[in-house]
Design a protein around this motif. Structure first.
Motif, short mmCIF file in Angstrom:
data_model
loop_
_atom_site.label_atom_id
_atom_site.label_comp_id
_atom_site.label_asym_id
_atom_site.label_seq_id
_atom_site.Cartn_x
_atom_site.Cartn_y
_atom_site.Cartn_z
N VAL A 266 5.13 5.80 -2.67
CA VAL A 266 5.84 6.11 -1.43
C VAL A 266 6.22 7.58 -1.46
N GLY A 267 5.76 8.33 -0.44
CA GLY A 267 6.10 9.75 -0.35
C GLY A 267 7.19 9.94 0.69
N VAL B 172 -0.64 12.27 4.29
CA VAL B 172 -1.45 11.08 3.95
C VAL B 172 -2.62 11.53 3.09
N ASN B 173 -2.86 10.82 1.97
CA ASN B 173 -4.02 11.21 1.15
C ASN B 173 -5.02 10.07 0.97
N THR B 174 -4.98 9.11 1.91
CA THR B 174 -5.98 8.04 1.94
C THR B 174 -6.90 8.33 3.13
N PRO B 175 -8.12 7.76 3.17
CA PRO B 175 -9.03 8.08 4.28
C PRO B 175 -8.59 7.51 5.64
N ASP C 194 -8.50 11.90 9.96
CA ASP C 194 -8.81 13.11 10.73
C ASP C 194 -8.56 12.94 12.24
N SER C 195 -7.84 11.89 12.62
CA SER C 195 -7.61 11.68 14.06
C SER C 195 -6.53 12.64 14.56
N PRO C 196 -6.45 12.84 15.89
CA PRO C 196 -5.53 13.86 16.43
C PRO C 196 -4.06 13.61 16.09
N GLY D 10 0.82 -1.22 0.00
CA GLY D 10 0.00 0.00 0.00
C GLY D 10 0.85 1.26 0.00
N PRO D 11 0.17 2.43 -0.04
CA PRO D 11 0.90 3.69 -0.02
C PRO D 11 1.62 3.89 1.31
N ILE D 12 2.74 4.61 1.27
CA ILE D 12 3.53 4.90 2.48
C ILE D 12 3.86 6.39 2.50
N SER D 13 3.66 7.00 3.65
CA SER D 13 4.10 8.38 3.86
C SER D 13 5.21 8.31 4.90
N LEU D 14 6.43 8.62 4.47
CA LEU D 14 7.60 8.42 5.31
C LEU D 14 8.30 9.73 5.63
N ALA D 15 8.49 10.01 6.92
CA ALA D 15 9.23 11.21 7.31
C ALA D 15 10.66 10.80 7.67
N LEU D 16 11.61 11.56 7.15
CA LEU D 16 13.03 11.26 7.40
C LEU D 16 13.69 12.45 8.07
N TYR D 17 14.56 12.17 9.03
CA TYR D 17 15.27 13.23 9.76
C TYR D 17 16.72 13.20 9.30
#
Length: 275
Positions: free
Chosen positions: A48-49, A73-76, A185-187, A16-23
């Protein structure tokens, strides 16, 4: 940067799609670019973003990174995981089916994916729940943080999960920090928590305060792979001042919770005093 080797393995387990933050520092960002361009696995993916947060200051801003990844994230729905975990094969499809089965669109639910760990660098990854249970019985796998921090995942109720065939609800308890799938839309995470300690606990507490139901999935699992201790956990263990600061931050967070959620937030104060 020191966890980058996990990325290809995760991609093989999760289609599936992945949203990955890198430091990363500037130099590491260039290195990362070369790494992805030289990887057949990563270059073959179009879903993969990669979101780079440039290094600043001495602490690892773990919750800021999580928020950056979540905002993209652009999935529900989104499954909130960490880089050191390998999801079971087929988890993406299983979660998609669970969304429908548990009517996530109309309910505030956090679906819990039970977490396990191995201390072996070379693990024959279990292809099924039955195989995972057998590895658990043989001592190749353990429930996550079993040796050092059982409270974090105790409410998942692993004894019940062993034989469960349908999803079951669990109650929030002090220090609960499961890995969950939630609506987009969760916190967000509280970005004041940096480095080691309470960064996920605070988020799960927030979900509970907003009346999310925690539902454990009977046929889902993820496994934490071994790695050298992070700079931040080493600091937490060796530096008294670090622990004092974290305690102050926890108290501040709980006062904020009381202001925002009033009477309902009292249980968090009590639970913390008892733990």
């Amino acid at each position: 940067m020191d966890r980058l080797q996990m990325l290809e393995a995760i991609c093989k387990h999760w289609e599936g799609p992945i949203s990955l933050a890198l430091y990363l520092s500037d130099a590491e960002a260039q290195q990362f670019l070369r790494y992805t361009q030289g990887s057949e696995v990563l270059m073959s993916r179009g879903n993969v973003g990669y979101h780079i947060v440039y290094k600043e200051g001495q602490f690892y801003p773990v919750n800021l990174l999580r928020n950056v990844a979540m905002r993209q994230v652009n999935t529900p729905y989104m499954f909130l995981s960490d880089i050191d975990f390998l999801p079971m094969y087929g988890l993406y499809e299983y979660l998609r089916k669970s969304v429908v089965q548990l009517d996530m669109a109309n309910n505030k639910k956090a679906l819990v994916v039970p977490a396990f760990e191995t201390l072996r660098y070379r693990l024959s990854y279990p292809k099924s729940k039955a195989e995972l249970l057998s590895q658990l019985d043989m001592g190749t796998l353990f429930t996550f943080r079993y040796h050092v921090w059982t409270k974090g995942h105790a409410p998942t109720n692993f004894a019940k999960w062993r034989t469960a065939t349908t999803p079951y609800r669990v109650q929030w308890e002090a220090d609960f920090e499961p890995y969950v799938m939630v609506r987009r839309d969760s916190p967000e995470y509280d970005r004041r928590f940096v480095g080691f300690g309470w960064n996920k606990v605070a988020h799960v507490m927030e979900l509970d305060a907003q009346e999310y139901e925690f539902v454990v999935l009977p046929n889902a699992y993820m496994i934490h792979m071994p790695h050298a201790p992070s700079f931040d956990i080493t600091k937490f263990r060796s530096n008294k001042q670090y622990r004092v600061c974290l305690k102050t931050l926890k108290e501040e967070f709980q006062q904020n919770m009381s202001r925002r959620y009033g009477f309902a937030a009292l249980k968090y104060m009590t639970a913390e005093n008892n733990s």
